[in-house]
Design an enzyme around this catalytic site. Sequence first.
Site, PDB file in Angstrom:
ATOM      1  CG  LEU A  65       8.528   2.555   4.671  1.00 21.28           C
ATOM      2  CD1 LEU A  65       8.281   1.357   3.763  1.00 21.28           C
ATOM      3  CD2 LEU A  65       7.209   3.194   5.084  1.00 21.28           C
ATOM      4  CD  GLU A 116      10.472   1.717  10.354  1.00 20.11           C
ATOM      5  OE1 GLU A 116      10.483   2.650   9.534  1.00 20.11           O
ATOM      6  OE2 GLU A 116      10.357   0.525  10.014  1.00 20.11           O
ATOM      7  CE  LYS A 148       3.169   3.167   3.151  1.00 19.13           C
ATOM      8  NZ  LYS A 148       3.631   3.387   4.545  1.00 19.13           N
ATOM      9  CE1 TYR A 166      -0.059   2.048   4.284  1.00 16.19           C
ATOM     10  CE2 TYR A 166       1.049  -0.080   4.442  1.00 16.19           C
ATOM     11  CZ  TYR A 166       0.759   1.177   4.964  1.00 16.19           C
ATOM     12  OH  TYR A 166       1.315   1.553   6.164  1.00 16.19           O
TER      13      TYR A 166
END
Length: 285
Positions: free
Chosen positions: A205, A181, A149, A32
Amino acid sequence: MRTVYVNGEYLPETEAKVSIFDRAFLMADGVYEVTSVLGGKLIDFDGHANRLDRSLGELEMKAPLTKDELLEIHRELVRENEIEDGLVYLQITRGAPGDRDFAYPDPDTPPTVVLFTQSKPGLADSAQSKEGIKVISIEDQRWGRRDIKTVQLLFPSMGKMMAKKAGADDAWMVEDGAVTEGTSNNAYIIKGDTIITRHLSNDILHGITRAAVLRFAREAQMKVEERPFTIEEAQAADEAFVTSASAFVMPVVEIDGAAIGDGTPGARTARLREIYLDESRKTAV
């Protein structure tokens, strides 16, 4: 009622349907992207489209639409739903081959393509951006390919809930003693004139907002170090912040109960947010 896009059709959201055999539902087998909308225009669309292609390639999935086709669908949904400020969510899955099976289906199985919008008036002027957010640290228990992702978001959701239960806004995940993260964002600290953030790898990411912010920071003559940092180092920093497509540049004012700096959003973070929003609006489509 929103208009959404499902497999070539624009539909009222109440009429949108996806098969119970879709592999995203059964296997989290899908990717996505989320693109922000400010002033009715898409922010950094090319970056999101390019990352989408990378995610699809890493999962050996064919791109079902061209970048231009995706852009037109995004724009049509923004028009149909009268989105001034908000978000466009895009999800592409490996489709519904007809029954549950661990093995990938035939490559010619049609993918599932879904897009929908969220209206977020005042997205760039949230109260949190002026007050800052509080984060806690948690163990990073996600799978090893965080650079893709995917729709596999269960542990980040659990992390958000851990933070909420602790009276915080978000969580920073820690692996081997260093911050990876946030649950839905990239993490940074500032010490002096230096921005420190984890280097790119499969562990995090590859944020589209991250890339833009670091580029603008370097252009503003700020130093950037891409390396791991610890929670203790973060607590001793002058400033801290996160970046994402929906939060832009968001100040962090507390980590595990310890105030960052004087406990208020820092001047450098505020300036980076201002630069990012100004420059992104100029190139919005």
